[in-house]
Design a protein around this motif. Structure first.
Motif, short mmCIF file in Angstrom:
data_model
loop_
_atom_site.label_atom_id
_atom_site.label_comp_id
_atom_site.label_asym_id
_atom_site.label_seq_id
_atom_site.Cartn_x
_atom_site.Cartn_y
_atom_site.Cartn_z
N LYS A 31 54.80 138.14 32.80
CA LYS A 31 54.93 136.70 32.20
C LYS A 31 56.47 136.41 32.11
O LYS A 31 56.68 135.15 32.40
CB LYS A 31 54.41 136.52 30.83
N LYS A 32 57.09 137.27 31.52
CA LYS A 32 58.71 136.95 31.62
C LYS A 32 59.29 136.86 32.89
O LYS A 32 60.25 136.08 33.09
CB LYS A 32 59.39 137.90 30.61
N LYS A 33 58.67 137.79 33.69
CA LYS A 33 59.24 137.66 35.16
C LYS A 33 58.89 136.40 36.04
O LYS A 33 59.88 135.60 36.81
CB LYS A 33 58.54 138.91 35.80
N LEU A 34 57.65 135.83 35.56
CA LEU A 34 57.38 134.59 36.19
C LEU A 34 58.16 133.42 35.77
O LEU A 34 58.63 132.57 36.58
CB LEU A 34 56.00 134.49 35.95
N LEU A 35 58.37 133.42 34.33
CA LEU A 35 59.36 132.36 33.79
C LEU A 35 60.63 132.29 34.31
O LEU A 35 61.34 131.32 34.56
CB LEU A 35 59.04 132.57 32.17
N SER A 36 61.20 133.72 34.40
CA SER A 36 62.46 134.03 34.91
C SER A 36 62.70 133.42 36.55
O SER A 36 63.75 132.65 36.66
CB SER A 36 63.06 135.54 34.96
N LYS A 37 61.57 133.61 37.18
CA LYS A 37 61.93 133.17 38.53
C LYS A 37 61.63 131.71 38.62
O LYS A 37 62.53 131.17 39.39
CB LYS A 37 60.40 133.67 39.42
N ALA A 38 60.96 131.27 37.78
CA ALA A 38 60.87 129.73 37.63
C ALA A 38 62.19 129.06 37.43
O ALA A 38 62.67 128.08 37.70
CB ALA A 38 59.80 129.20 36.61
N LEU A 39 62.86 129.85 36.27
CA LEU A 39 63.92 129.32 35.64
C LEU A 39 65.33 129.29 36.78
O LEU A 39 65.86 128.32 36.99
CB LEU A 39 64.45 130.25 34.65
N ILE A 40 65.24 130.46 37.52
CA ILE A 40 66.10 130.57 38.75
C ILE A 40 65.98 129.64 39.75
O ILE A 40 66.99 129.04 40.15
CB ILE A 40 66.08 132.26 39.43
N PHE A 41 64.69 129.20 40.36
CA PHE A 41 64.34 128.48 41.20
C PHE A 41 64.82 127.03 40.77
O PHE A 41 65.48 126.25 41.63
CB PHE A 41 62.89 128.35 41.43
N PHE A 42 64.61 126.64 39.54
CA PHE A 42 64.98 125.19 38.92
C PHE A 42 66.42 125.21 38.90
O PHE A 42 66.90 124.27 39.25
CB PHE A 42 64.20 125.26 37.51
N LEU A 43 67.10 126.17 38.55
CA LEU A 43 68.82 126.05 38.37
C LEU A 43 69.41 126.31 39.85
O LEU A 43 70.18 125.43 39.97
CB LEU A 43 69.25 127.38 37.69
#
Length: 439
Positions: free
Chosen positions: A95-107
């Protein structure tokens, strides 16, 4: 046979079968010149003279590469990556991995969009930001083709829609060239006309991130080109100096509108602070130039290619042929105009450079077909964006490749150009045609 079509097709086919894009551009230019009746000697002469058209850009990218390697020596990228890793948490936490990918993509999307309008530095941020986080992307299983589409979106969509920064320049070029060809428009009309094509880019981006490249992809953890094999040590002063150098680069770039001066300013700050030793500067600059040599040579060769294509005179011939085919059908006219725009911009690779050519063709052709000013703006803007979003010689594709291939695991054609062409050029083509029909 039209020299423009043949030259671009040869260049694209050779690139797709993994002939180096520089060689593909040179062969395509030679073929276009010969078919266009220039002769071998004249083609070579025009191609050689045209190489100088991107000399400034080539030197800019080489110095940006040197600045990126110098920043890496300060330890700032390591601090950034360590901070993100703490944010990511344990590798096994899905779950944290998915959220981290989403954060990186957004940034990444946010920063690349800002680089066009708010802080207009274009691709200058890529060699500084992307190489240090490649190992982190590897740990998260990120498909770099998704990152390539995100970066290209941010380098293209904001300037074609928003009239700020590079967008103000682009909109001004469109308006000026339309007026020169007999159609006066208001600058405020351009965002209105480009709304639908921009929605097409958004649709393509979402499809790439959430569907096509959603699954994990494996990469090896390799050393970054130009980086030291030893772990970089850093101090509070080295991090401070790195931040000051980046700020100086951004400020100088904004004021001078020159990436060359901006990169030099950053290097001067690092050397003057003592963080980058004078005796190491020669090695750092050389390694940085190696990292960005690919993009520099492609841009130089693309200028020669464009010079030959323009000299053949077959661009005008292409329009004449199109006009005789479409007759009075607006739907067919819009379709073929976008096809023309695709071939022209895919060959030259820069929307800013091709707008004067496209406007010369599209304004009279659009008026003859009965299109409204908004529809003609949409066709011109979309045709320009087609080149930036998917052409092998576009800095909007070359920039992402330069960063993502810093460890030698990202192919320019198959991992950047093909993904961006499929996810951006196809929607642009469809949504641009729809815009021409409804506006």
């Amino acid at each position: 046979m039209n020299a423009v079509i043949i030259a671009v097709l040869i260049m694209l086919i050779l690139s797709l079968v993994r002939v180096h894009v520089v060689i593909a551009l040179a062969i395509g230019a030679l073929a276009g010149g010969l078919i266009g009746g220039l002769g071998f000697d004249q083609t070579v002469s025009i191609f050689s003279e045209g190489l100088g058209g991107s000399a400034t850009v080539a030197i800019s990218y080489a110095l940006l590469g040197a600045f990126a390697v110098a920043i890496a020596r300060t330890g700032l990228p390591e601090v950034m990556v360590n901070g993100v890793i703490r944010l990511v948490g344990k590798k096994g936490d899905s779950k944290k991995k998915l959220l981290s990918k989403a954060l990186i993509f957004f940034l990444l999307a946010l920063i690349s969009c800002f680089s066009q309008n708010i802080v207009p530095i274009h691709i200058a941020f890529i060699p500084i930001l992307i190489p240090p986080i490649l190992n982190l992307l590897n740990q998260l299983g990120v498909d770099r083709r998704a990152v390539a589409t995100i970066l290209t979106f941010g380098l293209t969509a904001p300037y074609i829609f928003l009239p700020y920064g590079f967008g103000a320049i682009f909109h001004g070029i469109v308006a000026d060239n339309m007026e020169e060809n007999g159609m006066t428009i208001e600058l405020a009309q351009i965002p209105q006309a480009m709304l639908i094509p921009t929605i097409g880019l958004i649709v393509g981006l979402l499809f790439a991130v959430f569907v096509t490249y959603r699954k994990d992809r494996h990469y090896e953890d390799r050393a970054i080109i130009g980086s030291s094999e030893q772990t970089q040590s850093f101090t509070a002063w080295s991090i401070t100096a790195a931040i000051l150098a980046i700020v100086a680069t951004l400020v100088v770039q904004t004021i001078s509108e020159s990436m060359i001066i901006a990169a030099l300013a950053g290097l001067v700050v690092l050397i003057g602070s003592g963080v980058l030793k004078w005796k190491e500067s020669d090695h750092v600059v050389t390694e940085g130039m190696k990292m960005m040599a690919f993009i520099s040579f492609v841009m130089l060769t693309a200028s020669g290619f464009a010079a030959v294509i323009r000299e053949t005179g077959h661009v005008d011939l292409l329009v004449t042929q199109t006009a005789s085919i479409v007759g009075e059908s607006q739907a067919a006219a819009a379709l073929l105009m976008l096809v023309i725009g695709l071939f022209i911009t895919m060959g030259i690779g820069s929307s800013f450079a091709t707008i004067p050519i496209i406007a010369t063709l599209f304004v009279p052709l659009g008026m003859a077909a009965g299109f409204s000013p908004l529809a003609i703006i949409a066709l011109i803007g979309t045709a320009g964006a087609l080149g930036d979003a998917g052409a092998p010689a576009s800095d909007s594709t070359l920039g992402p490749t330069a960063g993502l291939n810093a460890d030698g695991q990202h192919n320019h054609i198959w991992d950047t150009c093909v993904p961006t062409f499929l996810h951006f050029n196809i929607p642009l083509f469809i949504f641009g045609w729809v815009a021409a029909m409804v506006l």
